[in-house]
Design a protein around this motif. Structure first.
Motif, PDB file in Angstrom:
ATOM      1  N   LEU A   1       0.841  -1.199   0.000  1.00 18.12           N
ATOM      2  CA  LEU A   1       0.000   0.000   0.000  1.00 18.12           C
ATOM      3  C   LEU A   1       0.876   1.249   0.000  1.00 18.12           C
ATOM      4  O   LEU A   1       1.660   1.472   0.921  1.00 18.12           O
ATOM      5  N   THR A   2       0.725   2.070  -1.042  1.00 14.27           N
ATOM      6  CA  THR A   2       1.434   3.337  -1.136  1.00 14.27           C
ATOM      7  C   THR A   2       0.428   4.437  -1.415  1.00 14.27           C
ATOM      8  O   THR A   2      -0.312   4.386  -2.404  1.00 14.27           O
ATOM      9  N   VAL A   3       0.369   5.403  -0.518  1.00 13.70           N
ATOM     10  CA  VAL A   3      -0.500   6.574  -0.686  1.00 13.70           C
ATOM     11  C   VAL A   3       0.389   7.806  -0.753  1.00 13.70           C
ATOM     12  O   VAL A   3       1.199   8.039   0.144  1.00 13.70           O
ATOM     13  N   ASN A   4       0.249   8.570  -1.830  1.00 15.17           N
ATOM     14  CA  ASN A   4       0.962   9.834  -1.970  1.00 15.17           C
ATOM     15  C   ASN A   4      -0.047  10.864  -2.462  1.00 15.17           C
ATOM     16  O   ASN A   4      -0.420  10.862  -3.634  1.00 15.17           O
ATOM     17  N   THR A   5      -0.525  11.704  -1.552  1.00 19.52           N
ATOM     18  CA  THR A   5      -1.644  12.573  -1.873  1.00 19.52           C
ATOM     19  C   THR A   5      -1.377  14.023  -1.469  1.00 19.52           C
ATOM     20  O   THR A   5      -0.644  14.280  -0.506  1.00 19.52           O
ATOM     21  N   ASN A   6      -1.984  14.944  -2.225  1.00 19.10           N
ATOM     22  CA  ASN A   6      -1.946  16.366  -1.875  1.00 19.10           C
ATOM     23  C   ASN A   6      -3.225  16.808  -1.179  1.00 19.10           C
ATOM     24  O   ASN A   6      -3.419  18.003  -0.947  1.00 19.10           O
ATOM     25  N   GLN A   7      -4.095  15.857  -0.881  1.00 18.64           N
ATOM     26  CA  GLN A   7      -5.340  16.169  -0.193  1.00 18.64           C
ATOM     27  C   GLN A   7      -5.095  16.308   1.310  1.00 18.64           C
ATOM     28  O   GLN A   7      -3.989  16.097   1.799  1.00 18.64           O
ATOM     29  N   ALA A   8      -6.147  16.614   2.046  1.00 14.51           N
ATOM     30  CA  ALA A   8      -6.010  16.903   3.478  1.00 14.51           C
ATOM     31  C   ALA A   8      -5.981  15.654   4.339  1.00 14.51           C
ATOM     32  O   ALA A   8      -5.753  15.752   5.548  1.00 14.51           O
ATOM     33  N   GLN A   9      -6.209  14.480   3.741  1.00 15.30           N
ATOM     34  CA  GLN A   9      -6.225  13.260   4.546  1.00 15.30           C
ATOM     35  C   GLN A   9      -5.730  12.088   3.719  1.00 15.30           C
ATOM     36  O   GLN A   9      -5.903  12.056   2.498  1.00 15.30           O
ATOM     37  N   GLY A  10      -5.107  11.126   4.397  1.00 14.38           N
ATOM     38  CA  GLY A  10      -4.578   9.978   3.684  1.00 14.38           C
ATOM     39  C   GLY A  10      -4.525   8.745   4.549  1.00 14.38           C
ATOM     40  O   GLY A  10      -4.352   8.816   5.767  1.00 14.38           O
ATOM     41  N   GLY A  11      -4.707   7.584   3.916  1.00 17.21           N
ATOM     42  CA  GLY A  11      -4.675   6.279   4.538  1.00 17.21           C
ATOM     43  C   GLY A  11      -5.312   5.295   3.575  1.00 17.21           C
ATOM     44  O   GLY A  11      -5.634   5.649   2.431  1.00 17.21           O
ATOM     45  N   LEU A  12      -5.489   4.053   4.005  1.00 18.00           N
ATOM     46  CA  LEU A  12      -6.242   3.107   3.177  1.00 18.00           C
ATOM     47  C   LEU A  12      -7.630   3.676   2.905  1.00 18.00           C
ATOM     48  O   LEU A  12      -8.137   3.631   1.781  1.00 18.00           O
ATOM     49  N   PHE A  13      -8.237   4.239   3.946  1.00 24.15           N
ATOM     50  CA  PHE A  13      -9.489   4.985   3.840  1.00 24.15           C
ATOM     51  C   PHE A  13      -9.202   6.445   4.183  1.00 24.15           C
ATOM     52  O   PHE A  13      -8.417   6.725   5.091  1.00 24.15           O
ATOM     53  N   GLY A  14      -9.879   7.358   3.479  1.00 17.61           N
ATOM     54  CA  GLY A  14      -9.779   8.762   3.870  1.00 17.61           C
ATOM     55  C   GLY A  14     -10.529   8.989   5.168  1.00 17.61           C
ATOM     56  O   GLY A  14      -9.973   9.457   6.160  1.00 17.61           O
TER      57      GLY A  14
END
Length: 208
Positions: A30-43
């Motif tokens: 699992l790799t999450v790379n986000t510019n949003q305000a929240q991150g994880g398997l689930f937002g």
């Protein structure tokens, strides 16, 4: 077991309101790379949702919040049952299909908002092994399991329960080189900000 490395960069499931049972199987890659305000398997895990029996192995969560507002990060979820903001409510309503009569549309909206109101969301019998969580953004709320668990506001209570869940190893890095951005933030080895109930659970993650 599931290897998510074949999926590349994972887009967090924004608002999850159902029941997800991982059956004790391992989720690797699992790799999450986000510019949003929240991150994880689930937002966000919302309403009376339950996520259980998930084994996340070596997840890499990188949140570089350019959206503004608080920054939430956790391997399983950025947030566990927060009170929806006005903007989030509008986004939820905006996903309704076209062509509905006004009576049906309003009934669905009322049901959705009631389902996301005074509720209890749960994380049960989950484990996170060797997470690497890196956060850049204002007011970071960060933990290995979830950033924020539960919420209270004038709009109502959104409760959370976590039990028989743990995280081991790994690391958390928050606004490295810019400690001023941490003002008003919360970070912890298990949960960053807790407004709910945590039972028979622990974390051994390295110091932040």
């Amino acid at each position: 077991d599931i290897d998510l490395s074949v999926a590349g960069n994972w887009t967090p499931i924004d608002i999850y309101g159902g029941r997800y049972d991982g059956g004790g199987h391992r989720i690797t890659g699992l790799t999450v790379n986000t510019n949003q305000a929240q991150g994880g398997l689930f937002g966000q895990i919302k309403g009376n949702a339950t996520v259980c029996n998930v084994d996340l192995v070596s997840p890499i969560i990188t949140v570089n919040n350019t959206a503004g507002g608080n920054t939430y990060a956790g391997a399983l979820a950025g947030r566990l049952n927060n009170v929806l903001t006005g903007e989030e409510k509008m986004n939820l309503i905006g996903n309704l299909p076209d062509g509905l009569s006004e009576v049906v549309r309003q009934a669905i909206i009322n049901d959705l908002l009631a389902a996301m109101g005074s509720t209890t969301a749960r994380i049960v019998a989950c484990k996170v092994e060797d997470p690497v969580i890196t956060v850049t953004g204002m007011n970071p709320i960060v933990g290995t399991i979830t950033g924020q668990a539960g919420d209270k506001s004038a709009a109502g209570d959104s409760m959370s329960q976590i039990w028989d869940t743990y995280s081991t190893g790994g690391s958390i890095s928050v606004n490295s080189g810019n400690p001023a951005a941490n003002s008003g933030g919360y970070a912890g080895g298990f949960v960053g900000l807790n407004n709910g109930y945590i039972t028979r659970s622990f974390a051994t993650t390295s110091p932040i």
